[in-house]
Design an enzyme around this catalytic site. Structure first.
Site, mmCIF file in Angstrom:
data_model
loop_
_atom_site.group_PDB
_atom_site.id
_atom_site.type_symbol
_atom_site.label_atom_id
_atom_site.label_comp_id
_atom_site.label_asym_id
_atom_site.label_seq_id
_atom_site.Cartn_x
_atom_site.Cartn_y
_atom_site.Cartn_z
ATOM 1 N N HIS A 1 6.035 6.893 62.676
ATOM 2 C CA HIS A 1 6.313 8.292 62.344
ATOM 3 C C HIS A 1 6.709 8.387 60.867
ATOM 4 C CE1 HIS A 1 7.405 12.416 63.191
ATOM 5 N NE2 HIS A 1 8.472 12.235 62.438
ATOM 6 N N ASP B 1 9.279 11.275 69.634
ATOM 7 C CA ASP B 1 9.804 10.542 68.462
ATOM 8 C C ASP B 1 11.261 10.107 68.630
ATOM 9 O OD1 ASP B 1 7.324 10.940 67.205
ATOM 10 O OD2 ASP B 1 7.959 12.846 66.348
HETATM 11 C C1 GRF Z 1 0.653 8.741 59.548
HETATM 12 O O1 GRF Z 1 1.422 9.346 58.534
HETATM 13 C C2 GRF Z 1 1.480 8.531 60.781
HETATM 14 O O2 GRF Z 1 2.807 8.215 60.524
HETATM 15 C C3 GRF Z 1 1.399 9.871 61.434
HETATM 16 O O3 GRF Z 1 0.073 10.306 61.216
HETATM 17 C C4 GRF Z 1 -0.444 9.682 60.050
HETATM 18 C C5 GRF Z 1 -1.679 8.957 60.457
HETATM 19 O O4 GRF Z 1 -2.381 8.427 59.379
HETATM 20 N N1 GRF Z 1 1.826 9.806 62.794
HETATM 21 P P1 GRF Z 1 -3.620 7.450 59.618
HETATM 22 O O5 GRF Z 1 -4.548 8.126 60.615
HETATM 23 O O6 GRF Z 1 -3.096 6.143 60.132
HETATM 24 O O7 GRF Z 1 -4.265 7.322 58.267
#
Ligand code: GRF
Length: 193
Positions: free
Chosen positions: A114, A150
């Site tokens: 997160h 979360d």
């Molecule tokens: C990341 O910032 C993650 O923390 C959030 O969504 C985003 C996903 O990015 N839950 P990616 O698809 O891994 O590039």
């Protein structure tokens, strides 16, 4: 713990909805000897998820479900996870909420990343809310998933400093770089490596 090799590695599924940059960093990590996991399955709720391309590039099985009927989908999902002997699930930008019964079934086996310093800023639009509140720091968290959004036990966090002219975009970029480092570290940590 002895270093796990080849078929001894813990069979892992990664769930994505979008770009899959965390998926990519996890795949890179699994290529290292010290990785206790191997990624055997990519699951997405979104047929258009850019990250699905990593399935093709790295020859990893992938499955897409539309999650319209959550019970039906999760039952199918469970049978696929079992068939593939998946022991760990890494949520990486997965934008669907899993049911309580699904989470219970895989209790202690589902991880999530997160983009905030939990327990602060659960949910969506974290960077915007962080900046609106004039926070000095933000960061990212890897945690176990429980039935509350979360809120599961925190495994690892990384702090980043917020600069004077920080925007949502610059903060997101900076946090994402740390996410790519943090997820593999959190996996090593849960296996005491
Ligand atoms: C990341 O910032 C993650 O923390 C959030 O969504 C985003 C996903 O990015 N839950 P990616 O698809 O891994 O590039």
């Amino acid at each position: 713990m002895a270093i796990l090799t080849g078929s001894n590695k813990i069979r892992t599924a990664v769930f994505i909805s979008g770009n899959g940059s965390n998926l990519k960093s996890l795949i890179k990590f699994t290529k290292k000897k010290k990785s206790p996991i191997s990624i055997e399955l990519i699951i997405s709720n979104n047929l258009k998820a850019k990250g699905l391309k990593y399935g093709k590039i790295f020859k990893i099985k992938k499955k897409v479900f539309n999650f319209e009927n959550i019970k039906f989908t999760e039952n199918k999902l469970i049978s696929i996870l079992e068939k593939n002997e998946i022991k760990i699930i890494c949520l990486a930008g997965f934008m669907r909420i899993l049911s309580k019964s699904f989470i219970k079934k895989f209790k202690g086996k589902i991880l999530n990343i997160h983009p905030s310093l939990l327990p602060k800023y659960k949910g969506l639009n974290t960077h915007k809310r962080v900046l609106n509140n004039n926070e000095k720091y933000s960061g990212c968290t890897v945690h176990f998933v429980n039935s509350k959004l979360d809120s599961g036990k925190i495994i690892l966090q990384k702090k980043v400093k917020i600069l004077k002219n920080e925007t949502e975009e610059t903060l997101a970029k900076k946090v994402l770089i740390e996410e790519h480092r943090l997820y593999p570290k959190a996996i090593l940590k849960i296996f005491n490596l």
